[in-house]
Design an enzyme around this catalytic site. Structure first.
Site, short mmCIF file in Angstrom:
data_model
loop_
_atom_site.label_atom_id
_atom_site.label_comp_id
_atom_site.label_asym_id
_atom_site.label_seq_id
_atom_site.Cartn_x
_atom_site.Cartn_y
_atom_site.Cartn_z
N GLY A 1 0.80 -1.21 0.00
CA GLY A 1 0.00 0.00 0.00
C GLY A 1 0.84 1.26 0.00
N ASP B 1 -8.12 -0.32 1.31
CA ASP B 1 -8.57 1.07 1.44
C ASP B 1 -8.79 1.75 0.10
OD1 ASP B 1 -8.50 0.96 4.23
OD2 ASP B 1 -6.39 1.51 4.29
N ARG C 1 -33.65 -1.01 16.64
CA ARG C 1 -32.39 -0.38 17.05
C ARG C 1 -31.76 0.44 15.94
NH1 ARG C 1 -29.94 -5.84 19.83
NH2 ARG C 1 -30.90 -5.60 21.88
N MET D 1 -13.21 -0.54 8.18
CA MET D 1 -11.83 -0.07 8.11
C MET D 1 -11.69 1.10 7.13
SD MET D 1 -9.35 -3.41 8.36
CE MET D 1 -8.95 -4.07 9.98
N ARG E 1 -26.46 0.17 18.93
CA ARG E 1 -25.44 -0.86 19.09
C ARG E 1 -24.34 -0.66 18.05
NH1 ARG E 1 -27.86 -1.33 23.06
NH2 ARG E 1 -28.74 -3.19 24.06
N LEU F 1 -12.05 -9.27 9.44
CA LEU F 1 -12.79 -10.06 8.45
C LEU F 1 -12.63 -9.47 7.06
CD1 LEU F 1 -16.17 -10.75 10.30
CD2 LEU F 1 -14.44 -12.44 9.66
#
Length: 356
Positions: free
Chosen positions: A110, A135, A170, A177, A274, A281
């Site tokens: 990267g 990214d 909720r 990320m 939440r 992952l």
């Protein structure tokens, strides 16, 4: 021809697939290729730690995540700093490059990896880069390999939050990320059907975001799913230096914006919130079909560059075709989402809220 090969920085779907394509091309198209796979990225080049690889070494790894060669981060900022013996890591890499008689070095990595690759190129080493990062923030390329797989994983997680959020009424915040840029969050939000998306490029207004959730509930919405990039920040925080921001966050008991947003929504709207952090992952997944195809094209193209003797460059995708950019031109530059970006505009026009 003697070629060095290494993977550096964080792992990413498709690293093995790119190396497979490159070694296959090299063994079929280059004169008597001898390929040295350096272990643990630039650490292997610094220490002279490598193993021989050929076109069969990566067989069976086409679908495998991670990197068979290993990777250890070596911050580029310290590369030129002399050690106690007066010799820097950069010096050792250049020394080993020449001692081993390398004709070129192929680096998969990267932003930091490309900065170090540019330093090696400036020292006279023949270097070719390959853009690896979930990214998708490397300047000069429309897409990096591994991004599509990570976006698919993140979007699936976002999509699967809808059922739980609806069932319990909720607000669920999914942290994705992306510290400096929000490409992964943007694509995950669009593909996962999120109601809102908070990105580093567009600092959010805490009050406006809480009001947006309140309006949704007043208008009959039972639940909300919000994607938050780990590097997201408030408009106030955007005016601070990073160290100052992290210190203030620590004092307040949080590290990323996600938990702060959840707390604000609960306090100001009464909605139960939440947080779901996807985490690694996104990095370790098996590369999907699109990434395996892209990896094959990029790896083969890197082989073409070696064959042509075109060094000091990195592979890129531009206008849907595989090309290259100068390492000196892209090193140290970041590709950010702009207000004119087509995906960002599509997201806004279809109702995704960005915390303005």
């Amino acid at each position: 021809m003697k070629i060095g090969l290494l993977t550096s920085g964080g792992d990413c779907p498709g690293l093995n697939a790119v190396m497979r394509a490159f070694t296959k091309f090299a063994c079929l198209n280059l004169p008597r290729p001898e390929i040295l796979g350096f272990k643990d990225g630039y650490t292997g080049l610094i220490e002279g730690n490598f193993l021989p690889v050929d076109d069969q070494f990566f067989d069976g790894l086409f679908y495998t995540g991670g990197t068979i060669l290993g990777s250890i981060r070596q911050p580029f900022k310290n590369m030129a700093d002399p050690a106690e013996d007066g010799v820097s890591k950069l010096d050792r890499m250049v020394e080993n490059y020449r001692r081993l008689g390398l004709d070129c070095l192929v680096t998969l990595g990267g932003a930091g990896t490309h900065k170090t690759a540019a330093m090696l190129s400036a020292e006279g080493c023949n270097v070719i880069g390959l853009p690896k990062t979930i990214d998708n923030d490397i300047w000069g390329t429309e897409f990096t390999f591994g991004f599509d797989t990570a976006a698919e994983v993140a979007a699936k997680c976002v999509r699967e939050m809808h059922a739980t959020a609806y069932s319990h009424g909720r607000t669920i915040l999914v942290e994705v990320m992306g510290n400096k840029t929000g490409w992964l969050s943007l694509y995950a939000a669009v593909a996962g059907g999120a109601h809102a998306c908070i990105l580093p490029e567009f600092p959010y207004d805490e009050n406006a975001l809480a009001e947006y959730i309140a309006r949704r509930r007043e208008n009959g919405a039972r639940y909300d799913v919000i994607v938050v990039a780990e590097g997201a920040m408030t408009k106030e925080e955007s005016g601070w230096k990073r160290k100052e921001m992290l210190l203030r966050r620590k004092e307040l008991g949080y590290s990323t914006a996600t938990s702060r947003i959840a707390r604000t929504i609960e306090n100001r709207t009464g909605a139960e919130a939440r947080v779901q952090v996807i985490g690694y992952l996104q990095r370790g997944a098996e590369p999907n079909a699109h990434d395996r195809a892209l990896c094959t094209m990029m790896g083969a193209y890197a082989g073409e560059l070696v064959k042509e003797g075109r060094f000091g460059v990195t592979v890129a995708v531009e206008g849907g075709r595989i090309t290259y950019n100068s390492l000196a031109d892209i090193a140290g530059r970041t590709k950010f989402i702009t207000p004119e970006n087509p995906m960002y505009l599509a997201a806004k026009s279809t109702g995704i809220y960005f915390g303005e």
